[in-house]
Motif scaffolding. Structure first.
Motif, mmCIF file in Angstrom:
data_model
loop_
_atom_site.group_PDB
_atom_site.id
_atom_site.type_symbol
_atom_site.label_atom_id
_atom_site.label_comp_id
_atom_site.label_asym_id
_atom_site.label_seq_id
_atom_site.Cartn_x
_atom_site.Cartn_y
_atom_site.Cartn_z
ATOM 1 N N GLY A 58 0.840 -1.181 0.000
ATOM 2 C CA GLY A 58 0.000 0.000 0.000
ATOM 3 C C GLY A 58 0.879 1.236 0.000
ATOM 4 O O GLY A 58 1.754 1.388 0.861
ATOM 5 N N TRP A 59 0.664 2.101 -0.980
ATOM 6 C CA TRP A 59 1.496 3.300 -1.133
ATOM 7 C C TRP A 59 0.803 4.451 -0.421
ATOM 8 O O TRP A 59 -0.214 4.946 -0.892
ATOM 9 C CB TRP A 59 1.684 3.596 -2.617
ATOM 10 C CG TRP A 59 2.742 4.606 -2.936
ATOM 11 C CD1 TRP A 59 3.845 4.914 -2.206
ATOM 12 C CD2 TRP A 59 2.800 5.431 -4.109
ATOM 13 N NE1 TRP A 59 4.594 5.870 -2.836
ATOM 14 C CE2 TRP A 59 3.979 6.205 -4.008
ATOM 15 C CE3 TRP A 59 1.986 5.574 -5.227
ATOM 16 C CZ2 TRP A 59 4.347 7.127 -4.993
ATOM 17 C CZ3 TRP A 59 2.357 6.483 -6.204
ATOM 18 C CH2 TRP A 59 3.519 7.254 -6.088
ATOM 19 N N ARG A 60 1.370 4.867 0.714
ATOM 20 C CA ARG A 60 0.761 5.911 1.524
ATOM 21 C C ARG A 60 1.629 7.173 1.495
ATOM 22 O O ARG A 60 2.810 7.151 1.170
ATOM 23 C CB ARG A 60 0.556 5.434 2.959
ATOM 24 C CG ARG A 60 -0.226 4.123 3.071
ATOM 25 C CD ARG A 60 -1.623 4.198 2.480
ATOM 26 N NE ARG A 60 -2.353 2.951 2.591
ATOM 27 C CZ ARG A 60 -2.770 2.240 1.567
ATOM 28 N NH1 ARG A 60 -2.514 2.631 0.313
ATOM 29 N NH2 ARG A 60 -3.445 1.113 1.748
ATOM 30 N N HIS A 61 1.031 8.271 1.891
ATOM 31 C CA HIS A 61 1.651 9.594 1.746
ATOM 32 C C HIS A 61 3.076 9.685 2.291
ATOM 33 O O HIS A 61 3.952 10.286 1.646
ATOM 34 C CB HIS A 61 0.767 10.649 2.406
ATOM 35 C CG HIS A 61 1.259 12.048 2.223
ATOM 36 N ND1 HIS A 61 2.133 12.654 3.111
ATOM 37 C CD2 HIS A 61 1.020 12.956 1.245
ATOM 38 C CE1 HIS A 61 2.404 13.872 2.688
ATOM 39 N NE2 HIS A 61 1.743 14.083 1.567
ATOM 40 N N VAL B 206 -3.380 1.986 -3.858
ATOM 41 C CA VAL B 206 -3.762 3.243 -3.204
ATOM 42 C C VAL B 206 -5.258 3.212 -2.937
ATOM 43 O O VAL B 206 -6.009 2.462 -3.564
ATOM 44 C CB VAL B 206 -3.409 4.474 -4.067
ATOM 45 C CG1 VAL B 206 -1.910 4.563 -4.294
ATOM 46 C CG2 VAL B 206 -4.165 4.459 -5.392
ATOM 47 N N HIS B 207 -5.693 4.045 -1.988
ATOM 48 C CA HIS B 207 -7.115 4.186 -1.712
ATOM 49 C C HIS B 207 -7.726 5.133 -2.746
ATOM 50 O O HIS B 207 -7.332 6.292 -2.845
ATOM 51 C CB HIS B 207 -7.334 4.712 -0.297
ATOM 52 C CG HIS B 207 -7.033 3.697 0.753
ATOM 53 N ND1 HIS B 207 -6.655 4.027 2.030
ATOM 54 C CD2 HIS B 207 -7.050 2.333 0.717
ATOM 55 C CE1 HIS B 207 -6.464 2.930 2.743
ATOM 56 N NE2 HIS B 207 -6.702 1.892 1.965
ATOM 57 N N ASN C 75 -8.758 8.937 -2.208
ATOM 58 C CA ASN C 75 -7.731 9.960 -2.003
ATOM 59 C C ASN C 75 -7.339 10.672 -3.295
ATOM 60 O O ASN C 75 -6.610 11.666 -3.252
ATOM 61 C CB ASN C 75 -6.477 9.345 -1.377
ATOM 62 C CG ASN C 75 -6.705 8.901 0.052
ATOM 63 O OD1 ASN C 75 -7.605 9.388 0.724
ATOM 64 N ND2 ASN C 75 -5.897 7.964 0.519
ATOM 65 N N GLU D 72 -0.610 -4.429 3.563
ATOM 66 C CA GLU D 72 -1.334 -3.216 3.959
ATOM 67 C C GLU D 72 -0.770 -2.678 5.278
ATOM 68 O O GLU D 72 -0.592 -3.442 6.228
ATOM 69 C CB GLU D 72 -2.819 -3.518 4.174
ATOM 70 C CG GLU D 72 -3.651 -3.595 2.930
ATOM 71 C CD GLU D 72 -5.131 -3.628 3.269
ATOM 72 O OE1 GLU D 72 -5.857 -2.700 2.875
ATOM 73 O OE2 GLU D 72 -5.560 -4.595 3.932
ATOM 74 N N ASP E 195 -1.651 0.999 7.359
ATOM 75 C CA ASP E 195 -2.346 2.285 7.269
ATOM 76 C C ASP E 195 -2.259 3.151 8.515
ATOM 77 O O ASP E 195 -2.527 4.352 8.449
ATOM 78 C CB ASP E 195 -3.826 2.052 6.942
ATOM 79 C CG ASP E 195 -4.020 1.407 5.591
ATOM 80 O OD1 ASP E 195 -3.387 1.857 4.619
ATOM 81 O OD2 ASP E 195 -4.803 0.439 5.497
ATOM 82 N N VAL F 43 2.319 4.280 10.375
ATOM 83 C CA VAL F 43 3.065 3.851 9.187
ATOM 84 C C VAL F 43 4.564 3.894 9.468
ATOM 85 O O VAL F 43 5.099 4.937 9.860
ATOM 86 C CB VAL F 43 2.715 4.732 7.979
ATOM 87 C CG1 VAL F 43 3.538 4.329 6.758
ATOM 88 C CG2 VAL F 43 1.219 4.634 7.668
#
Length: 301
Positions: A17-20, A38-39, A42, A274, A276, A279
């Motif tokens: 999962g690629w988060r900010h 990604v979600h 967003n 995942e 979230d 992180v």
């Protein structure tokens, strides 16, 4: 339809999962991953920095769009605006997979449609199945592609009238896939969380690992399009003992064991790590992805 990019060499079928917090570092390092997830919500804005970053990532990796807001099981119907935004994003990004959950979030409250901002469980009844199938068909018709539906971690249960048929979750989801042609996104951690909570929340006498293996054995391999792996936490307070699917830690040993079983059942399907909440550093996610590759290779050997 698949994205024109193929991921970085050596990635096998595992993505993260690629988060900010990892946007810039991942683009700079370009680690070996099969895909990024990604979600979807967003990136609904028609422009801006977030969408620009996603398009940069897409230049190096296939993108999987995972939603949390479609409310596929809602009796008040789909949100037309939400589906419009998702369709526009899908057309722009051309993801390898698009998914959401077997749940509802929208409902009628005091004459108005409201959104709970949560993934709420649906009863496994024939009426609920009909609603879910109708909405999945609607999404697939709009997106013009196969959609994926994820099994839910649930912390409450519905009281269903005795005259109403209640399906086993696996039969319910399999029938959904057969009737609509959708695929299932099997979240192994969610299965384990539900098995643990069956004991602590609902007083059932169950062997969690055996229950989860039986769940996996009941799902036909040909309907599974992706697997999710994540961490969970135990909460014990004045309200009781509960296990929460918080995606805030490493995958536990029991879930790794179940993942190996899943791979022997379903084959080397794409697998996502995942994470979230809380992180960690990118290297921690990459280490988890490496462990997933090792387990998958061992299970398929």
């Amino acid at each position: 339809m698949r994205s024109p990019v193929g991921g970085v060499a050596g990635a096998d079928n595992v993505g993260i999962g690629w988060r900010h917090p990892h946007y810039a570092e991942l683009l700079e390092r370009q680690p070996a991953l099969a895909f990024l997830e990604v979600h979807s919500e967003n990136f609904f804005a028609p422009g801006g920095a977030a969408l620009a970053v996603l398009e940069q990532g897409r230049a190096y990796y296939p993108i999987s769009l995972h939603g949390v807001g479609l409310s596929l099981g809602s009796a008040v119907g789909l949100d037309a605006w939400h589906l419009d935004q998702l369709a526009r994003l899908v057309q722009r990004i051309d993801p390898v997979r698009v998914s959401d959950h077997a749940c509802f979030a929208r409902g009628n409250f005091q004459g108005q449609v409201v959104h709970a901002a949560d993934l709420l469980p649906i009863p496994f009844t024939t009426e609920a199945l009909d609603v879910l199938c109708t909405h999945v068909d609607q999404v697939q018709d709009r997106l013009q592609r196969v959609f994926m539906v994820e099994n839910l971690s649930a912390y409450l249960r519905w009281n269903v009238p005795d005259a109403e048929r209640v399906w086993a979750e696996t039969e319910f989801l399999t029938t959904l896939a057969r009737r609509t042609g959708c695929q299932l996104l099997v979240d192994v951690n969610n299965i384990y969380v539900n098995a643990l909570n069956a004991r602590t929340r609902f007083g059932e006498t169950v062997d969690a690992i055996h229950s989860c293996r039986s769940w996996l054995d009941a799902i036909p391999a040909d309907v599974v399009g992706e697997i999710h792996l994540a961490g969970h936490c135990h909460v014990n307070d004045a309200h009781g003992d509960i296990v929460i699917d918080d995606h805030g830690s490493r995958v536990c040993d029991a879930v790794w064991d179940l993942y190996r079983h899943a791979i022997t059942r379903f084959g080397p399907v794409p697998t996502l790590i995942e994470w979230d909440t809380d992180v960690p550093a990118l290297d921690v996610l990459l280490d988890e992805a490496g462990r997933a590759r090792t387990h998958a290779l061992g299970a398929c050997a």
